[in-house]
Design a protein around this motif. Structure first.
Motif, PDB file in Angstrom:
ATOM      1  N   LYS A   2       0.821  -1.153   0.085  1.00 56.63           N
ATOM      2  CA  LYS A   2      -0.089   0.020   0.099  1.00 56.63           C
ATOM      3  C   LYS A   2       0.898   1.333  -0.046  1.00 56.63           C
ATOM      4  O   LYS A   2       1.879   1.304   0.626  1.00 56.63           O
ATOM      5  CB  LYS A   2      -0.851   0.087   1.126  1.00 56.63           C
ATOM      6  CG  LYS A   2      -1.929   1.141   1.279  1.00 56.63           C
ATOM      7  CD  LYS A   2      -2.642   1.023   2.555  1.00 56.63           C
ATOM      8  CE  LYS A   2      -3.830   2.170   2.520  1.00 56.63           C
ATOM      9  NZ  LYS A   2      -4.744   2.396   1.356  1.00 56.63           N
ATOM     10  N   THR A   3       0.567   2.206  -0.609  1.00 57.32           N
ATOM     11  CA  THR A   3       1.149   3.488  -0.763  1.00 57.32           C
ATOM     12  C   THR A   3       0.375   4.471  -0.128  1.00 57.32           C
ATOM     13  O   THR A   3      -0.768   4.724  -0.444  1.00 57.32           O
ATOM     14  CB  THR A   3       1.511   4.038  -2.044  1.00 57.32           C
ATOM     15  OG1 THR A   3       2.528   2.819  -2.770  1.00 57.32           O
ATOM     16  CG2 THR A   3       2.346   5.092  -2.150  1.00 57.32           C
ATOM     17  N   ASP A  25       8.009  -5.761  11.428  1.00 60.22           N
ATOM     18  CA  ASP A  25       9.008  -6.728  10.560  1.00 60.22           C
ATOM     19  C   ASP A  25       8.622  -6.578   9.168  1.00 60.22           C
ATOM     20  O   ASP A  25       9.630  -6.818   8.255  1.00 60.22           O
ATOM     21  CB  ASP A  25       8.504  -8.151  11.141  1.00 60.22           C
ATOM     22  CG  ASP A  25       9.051  -8.561  12.420  1.00 60.22           C
ATOM     23  OD1 ASP A  25      10.032  -7.936  12.871  1.00 60.22           O
ATOM     24  OD2 ASP A  25       8.573  -9.365  12.893  1.00 60.22           O
ATOM     25  N   CYS A  26       7.738  -5.648   8.674  1.00 62.37           N
ATOM     26  CA  CYS A  26       7.628  -5.581   7.103  1.00 62.37           C
ATOM     27  C   CYS A  26       8.615  -4.300   6.738  1.00 62.37           C
ATOM     28  O   CYS A  26       9.209  -3.821   7.656  1.00 62.37           O
ATOM     29  CB  CYS A  26       6.303  -5.182   6.716  1.00 62.37           C
ATOM     30  SG  CYS A  26       5.485  -3.868   7.903  1.00 62.37           S
ATOM     31  N   ASP A  27       8.748  -4.289   5.418  1.00 61.77           N
ATOM     32  CA  ASP A  27       9.666  -3.373   4.706  1.00 61.77           C
ATOM     33  C   ASP A  27       9.034  -1.960   4.582  1.00 61.77           C
ATOM     34  O   ASP A  27       7.492  -2.262   4.158  1.00 61.77           O
ATOM     35  CB  ASP A  27      10.523  -3.714   3.316  1.00 61.77           C
ATOM     36  CG  ASP A  27      11.397  -4.828   3.736  1.00 61.77           C
ATOM     37  OD1 ASP A  27      11.836  -4.856   4.758  1.00 61.77           O
ATOM     38  OD2 ASP A  27      11.283  -5.871   3.006  1.00 61.77           O
ATOM     39  N   ASP A  61       0.334  -6.901   4.392  1.00 55.53           N
ATOM     40  CA  ASP A  61      -1.055  -6.620   4.243  1.00 55.53           C
ATOM     41  C   ASP A  61      -1.966  -7.442   4.994  1.00 55.53           C
ATOM     42  O   ASP A  61      -1.207  -7.755   6.253  1.00 55.53           O
ATOM     43  CB  ASP A  61      -0.994  -8.006   2.608  1.00 55.53           C
ATOM     44  CG  ASP A  61      -0.614  -9.008   2.994  1.00 55.53           C
ATOM     45  OD1 ASP A  61      -0.135  -9.598   4.016  1.00 55.53           O
ATOM     46  OD2 ASP A  61      -0.494  -9.920   2.130  1.00 55.53           O
ATOM     47  N   GLY A  62      -3.314  -7.468   4.902  1.00 58.96           N
ATOM     48  CA  GLY A  62      -3.866  -7.997   6.291  1.00 58.96           C
ATOM     49  C   GLY A  62      -3.963  -7.192   7.201  1.00 58.96           C
ATOM     50  O   GLY A  62      -4.038  -6.054   7.496  1.00 58.96           O
ATOM     51  N   ASP A  67      -2.426  -2.703  11.177  1.00 61.05           N
ATOM     52  CA  ASP A  67      -1.635  -2.250  12.520  1.00 61.05           C
ATOM     53  C   ASP A  67      -0.837  -1.017  12.103  1.00 61.05           C
ATOM     54  O   ASP A  67      -0.645  -0.057  13.025  1.00 61.05           O
ATOM     55  CB  ASP A  67      -0.837  -3.372  12.989  1.00 61.05           C
ATOM     56  CG  ASP A  67      -1.611  -4.296  13.577  1.00 61.05           C
ATOM     57  OD1 ASP A  67      -2.923  -3.981  13.890  1.00 61.05           O
ATOM     58  OD2 ASP A  67      -1.252  -5.419  13.646  1.00 61.05           O
ATOM     59  N   VAL A  68       0.005  -0.988  10.921  1.00 62.48           N
ATOM     60  CA  VAL A  68       0.885  -0.177  10.361  1.00 62.48           C
ATOM     61  C   VAL A  68       0.174   1.262  10.241  1.00 62.48           C
ATOM     62  O   VAL A  68       0.596   2.140  10.963  1.00 62.48           O
ATOM     63  CB  VAL A  68       1.627  -0.587   9.399  1.00 62.48           C
ATOM     64  CG1 VAL A  68       2.302   0.483   8.783  1.00 62.48           C
ATOM     65  CG2 VAL A  68       2.552  -1.587   9.616  1.00 62.48           C
TER      66      VAL A  68
END
Length: 77
Positions: A2-3, A25-27, A61-62, A67-68
């Motif tokens: 997502k942007t 943990d995601c980029d 995703d999801g 959360d982000v």
């Protein structure tokens, strides 16, 4: 992925932003013009023009994405 567009127009905002996304943990990539940098790199962020909105690519995703988005809501334009 997502942007979203974010604003990091002060040193305190940059520090707080890096601390928030560092917990995931995601980029994350910041895109400003033709430059793409790791959003977890405080030095990389300061190499960008922070007077304008910056695109943030979130590689999640999801529920992780939800959360982000919840944590960085204050920076989203």
């Amino acid at each position: 992925m997502k942007t979203v567009q974010i604003s990091l127009n002060s040193i305190d905002k940059v520090k707080a932003f890096v601390n928030e996304i560092g917990r995931f943990d995601c980029d994350f990539d910041l895109v400003s013009g033709r430059y793409v940098i790791d959003a977890k790199s405080i030095m990389g962020i300061f190499s960008l023009d922070l007077s304008k909105p910056i695109d943030l690519n979130i590689h999640a995703d999801g529920s992780s994405l939800d959360d982000v988005i919840g944590k960085i809501q204050d920076y989203i334009i």
